[in-house]
Design a protein around this motif. Structure first.
Motif, mmCIF file in Angstrom:
data_model
loop_
_atom_site.group_PDB
_atom_site.id
_atom_site.type_symbol
_atom_site.label_atom_id
_atom_site.label_comp_id
_atom_site.label_asym_id
_atom_site.label_seq_id
_atom_site.Cartn_x
_atom_site.Cartn_y
_atom_site.Cartn_z
ATOM 1 N N GLU A 132 30.820 36.779 38.660
ATOM 2 C CA GLU A 132 31.817 37.848 38.818
ATOM 3 C C GLU A 132 32.566 37.667 40.138
ATOM 4 O O GLU A 132 31.996 37.213 41.124
ATOM 5 N N GLU A 187 35.911 42.464 34.180
ATOM 6 C CA GLU A 187 34.707 43.222 34.534
ATOM 7 C C GLU A 187 35.058 44.673 34.882
ATOM 8 O O GLU A 187 36.220 45.058 34.831
ATOM 9 N N GLU A 194 34.944 38.180 35.082
ATOM 10 C CA GLU A 194 33.681 37.459 34.920
ATOM 11 C C GLU A 194 33.918 36.220 34.068
ATOM 12 O O GLU A 194 34.590 36.277 33.036
#
Ligand code: GLN
Ligand code: MG
Ligand code: MG
Ligand code: MG
Length: 445
Positions: A132, A187, A194
């Protein structure tokens, strides 16, 4: 010269490569690079390219500074972002001392050493990271609050979104470098993305993560935006984790799999997980190495704060994903503590060492946490035997200092340097007067 070296030398000519970048990683996880002319490569393969180790963070004491970078030909790739015309290639290097012995300070060697120990017991270690990161509109300025590129959230798909254009280009580049991407999405935070890499042996994955960070930053720059792997850039938005799925294989067989066992998890798998739980606090300083890392682990947002495991429990530090029937080979555990700014070589080494310790000592897996552990009271957690993770870098350092597992896995030199560096980071942080204090106190006192 071996076959792989010959292949690389031939590729240099066929692809008109003018620069070869030799990459390696310092102890804190920053990528280092030295470019050489193709004519130097034969010498680099046989003897290595000399450099001053004392100038690299964590590498050497001044009186033993001479080191050599030796390229690993299996990591040869053309860099796709250098555009048309003559190409630039890169290889990851192993660092060796002038007498040819491996450098005790090289994170890649720390991982290799830990992998060979596992191999002596018949195990290969596989990892699959979910990486992420945030995208900002501009280059960050000191003291300024960064502005995310969008306002979207988890799995959002919006027309003309910056994020999906970005992900498409980054993934195309990663694939061009032989790095397979399995999954990508927006995300939870604004501007947060991500990208999940396909599972591979841990050394390739660690190399791939270093490449990934470079590719993502390069693509962001080319689109006039900024990418960061900082664990918690905003107070009120989720942090960036690097959940990592891990498994051990014995030959072609997944050693975590046992048909008919609970969650199809073998005794080996259970003891491995127990090892990571038992040593979670000690290895935290490596999996979460920055002052800022602990702000992610305190905030919720699906980042763990407590040492426990669960089966489909996103508040747990370790999750054993739902198995798919007949998919024994994919049995694995997901470690959710590790963040996107960890040194992947050192982090994978300590995770593997903790898990292997669990197997060697036959640790028993405690009961799984069935509740949302954040919503329990302190007393309820205590009665369930659920301890907190270190709450600050200082707490993480304190447990790490007396960890034999950590000292043994990192080796004396990296262990000493790393903890010294982290103590210095904490000291610099704690003397700093922050806007939190000013905003609270100046108006009233
Ligand atoms: N961003 C969360 C973390 O910091 C994870 C969110 C998710 O993937 N479910 O761990
Ligand atoms: Mg994910
Ligand atoms: Mg995620
Ligand atoms: Mg996950």
């Amino acid at each position: 010269m071996g076959k792989q070296e010959e292949f690389v030398l031939r590729a240099l000519e066929e692809r008109d490569v003018r620069f070869v970048r030799l990459w390696f990683t310092d102890v804190l996880g920053y990528l280092k690079s030295v470019a050489i002319a193709p004519a130097e490569l034969e010498g680099a393969f046989s003897e290595g390219i000399g450099f001053d180790g004392s100038a690299i963070e964590g590498f050497a004491r001044v009186y033993e500074a001479d080191m050599l970078a030796k390229p690993d030909p299996s990591t040869f790739q053309i860099l796709p972002w250098r555009g048309e015309g003559p190409s630039t290639a890169r290889m990851f290097c192993d660092i060796v001392m002038p007498d040819g012995s491996p450098s005790y300070a090289d994170p890649r060697y720390v991982l290799k050493r830990t992998l060979s120990k596992a191999a002596e017991n018949g195990f290969t270690f596989y990892t699959h990271p979910e990486i992420e990161f945030y995208l900002f509109k501009d280059t960050p300025t000191p003291g300024g609050e960064p502005v995310p590129v969008d306002r979207s959230g988890y799995f959002d798909h919006t027309a003309q979104s910056m994020g999906s254009d970005f992900r498409r280009e980054a993934i195309t580049m990663l694939e061009a470098m032989g790095i397979s991407v399995e999954f990508s999405h927006h995300e939870g935070g604004p501007g947060q993305q991500e990208i999940d890499l396909r599972y591979a042996d841990a050394l390739s994955t660690a190399d791939n993560i270093m490449t990934f960070r470079t590719v993502v930053r390069e693509v962001a720059l080319s689109q006039g935006i900024w990418a960061t792997f900082m664990p918690k850039p905003f107070t009120t938005h989720p942090g960036s984790g690097m959940h990592t799925h891990v498994s051990l294989f014995e030959g072609d067989t997944n050693a975590f799999f046992e048909a008919g066992a609970e969650y199809q998890l073998s005794k080996t798998g259970r003891s491995f997980i127990a090892g990571i739980l038992t040593h979670a606090a000690e290895i935290s300083v490596v999996t979460n190495q920055w002052v800022n890392s602990y702000k992610r682990l305190m905030w919720g947002g699906e980042a763990p704060s407590y040492i426990c495991w669960g089966h489909n429990n996103r508040s747990a530090m370790i999750r054993v994903p739902m198995y798919k029937p007949n998919k024994g080979q994919s049995t694995r555990m997901e470690l959710r503590t590790i963040d996107s700014a960890a040194n992947p070589y050192l982090a994978f080494a300590v995770i593997l060492a903790a898990g292997m310790k669990g197997i060697e000592e036959g640790y028993e897996l405690p009961r799984e946490a069935e509740d949302d552990v954040w919503s329990l009271t302190e007393r309820e957690r205590k009665s369930l035997g659920i301890d907190p993770l270190p709450k600050t870098l200082a707490e993480a350092i304190a447990v790490a200092e007396s960890s034999e597992l950590l000292a043994e896995t990192l080796g004396e030199h990296v262990f000493d340097f790393f903890l010294r560096n982290k103590r210095a980071e904490w000291d610099e942080y704690r003397i700093e007067v922050s806007s939190f204090e000013r905003d609270r106190m100046l108006p009233r006192l």
